[in-house]
Design a protein around this motif. Structure first.
Motif: not given
Ligand SMILES: O=C(CO)[C@@H](O)[C@H](O)[C@H](O)[C@H](O)COP(=O)(O)O
Length: 428
Positions: A203-225
């Motif tokens: 829950a805490e890192c979902v907003p991090s994903i948005k921000e990192v993507i917004a910075n143009g960085i490609s992301v593997n979002v892990t641990l989705i259950f």
């Protein structure tokens, strides 16, 4: 065999296009600055029958064996990735030659189970690095070397495939801003276009994903259950693309790593506790059912006006990546988490056990969108038996985060001890 999802023939998508054999050569050459010919190491042979099988060589050193992994991509558009990265990184070459198109790494596992890191670690400690900085240098070297090997695939696919994923410190799994800073740092120091920075879907890192993507960085979002958390992850990706301000979105990509086998491991235990014939009959079916439902959500979210507006700027879909694909219950078919989850624009990351099984007797057919109503029936039958999918997701996430943190902490403790011993021996 217990718990298998029946396979039905389904329409085949348009071919995704073959991987030209030239790319195998360039992959091999990319890692051979001294024109050294690729050799499969003995350690690697011992590690996997897959490598042993793959070691037939052409005169120029490139491996030519065709496997079902090539068919998986060429006929069905699914990218097989290897769920293991350790030294020597050149061990990846036969995997690439045999159809592997990306890699997920778990560096704590790699470093703690190999002595191939000892030499560089000793140099780093002698140069005055502390254990944690040395850890990151070891990791970064592996990731950069692997990125180089997969670069030909990245280039051929215009940035759609050929990635190497590396995680931020698992200690940050509940720290939004710490994760953003760590992702930016890791992306900068790895400095390769085809790196995925791995961020957990807490829950805490979902907003991090948005921000990192917004910075143009490609992301593997892990641990989705769970499907609910998966939807939040897709929204974070879309929000991030929209917030990026980039006019060309084609180089900001992402995969959403949906964990499969662990779902069955937990739900099977719950079903055994319930113990009724109806409950017992559902063992081994939850994980694949949920994954098929997740794919339906993917199809829904990556269509329609919001998505089309992003496509106009070059955006690429956040592909679903099936993780935790090796079978844990020996009673189940060993391709249970691969065969039924095949479909276009997906990734399946497999450790040796799953890769070997799939190459040996996997079935290349489009299955991801077959039997969807059966999957929905299983999903709701489990709910009726009292299985709370969100609670299952939370428990698995908690266990996953704790276990990644636990192995990171214990590796760092052992590196500190090793570092201190080296310093004492060298009178540093
Ligand atoms: O990076 C990823 C997924 O993002 C993978 O390496 C992922 O960590 C692995 O598939 C899982 O940790 C393996 O899980 P399991 O087989 O131990 O249940």
């Amino acid at each position: 065999m217990a718990g298998t999802v029946p396979k039905l023939a389904a329409p085949r998508p348009a071919a995704a296009g073959p991987l030209p054999s030239q790319s195998l050569r360039s992959a091999a050459l990319a890692f051979a600055p001294s024109a050294r010919r690729f050799r499969v190491s003995l350690a690697a042979r011992a590690r996997s029958p897959f490598i042993a099988m793959a070691s037939a060589k052409e005169g120029n050193g490139a491996v030519t064996k065709r496997t079902t992994l090539h068919d998986l991509y060429e006929q069905q558009g699914q990218s097989p990735w290897y769920d293991n990265l350790c030294r020597p990184v050149t061990d990846l070459l036969p995997y690439i030659a045999n159809g592997v198109r990306g890699v997920t790494s778990n560096p704590t596992k790699a470093i703690s189970s190999s002595n191939a890191y000892d030499g560089q670690f000793k140099e780093l400690i002698s140069a005055g690095k502390d254990a944690e900085s040395a850890y990151w240098e070891l990791v970064i070297k592996d990731i950069q070397d692997a990125c180089k090997l997969f670069e030909p695939i990245y280039d051929e696919t215009d940035g759609a495939d050929g990635y190497v994923s590396v995680e931020v410190s698992p200690r940050l799994a509940n720290d939004t801003q710490g994760t953003v800073e760590a992702a930016k740092w890791l992306h900068k120091v790895v400095n390769r276009p085809n790196v995925y920075i791995k961020i957990p879907a807490t829950a805490e890192c979902v907003p991090s994903i948005k921000e990192v993507i917004a910075n143009g960085i490609s992301v593997n979002v892990t641990l989705i259950f769970s499907v609910a958390r998966y939807e939040a992850v897709i929204d974070a990706y879309l929000d991030g693309l929209e917030a990026s301000g980039l006019s060309d979105l084609s180089r900001v990509t992402s995969v959403a790593s949906f964990f499969v086998s662990r779902v069955d491991s937990l739900i099977d235990k719950m079903l055994e506790k319930i113990g009724t014939p109806e409950a017992l009959a559902l063992r081994g079916k939850a994980a694949v059912a949920q994954a098929k439902i997740a794919n339906q959500l993917y199809l829904k979210k990556f269509s329609g006006p919001r998505w089309e507006a992003l496509v106009k700027k070059g955006a690429k879909k956040q592909r679903l990546l099936w993780a935790s694909t090796s079978v844990k219950n020996p009673a189940y078919l060993d391709t249970l988490y691969v065969d039924p989850l095949i479909g276009p624009d997906t990734v399946s990351t497999m450790p040796d056990q799953a890769l070997d099984a799939f190459i040996d007797h996997g079935t290349v057919a489009r299955t991801i969108d077959a039997n969807v109503s059966e999957a929905e029936g299983i999903y709701s039958a489990l709910e009726k038996l009292g299985i709370d999918w969100e609670e299952v997701g939370k428990q698995l996430e908690h266990e996953g985060v704790s276990s990644f943190k636990g192995s990171f902490d214990s590796l760092l403790t052992s590196l500190e001890e090793k570092g201190n011993a080296l310093k004492t021996a060298a009178n540093l």
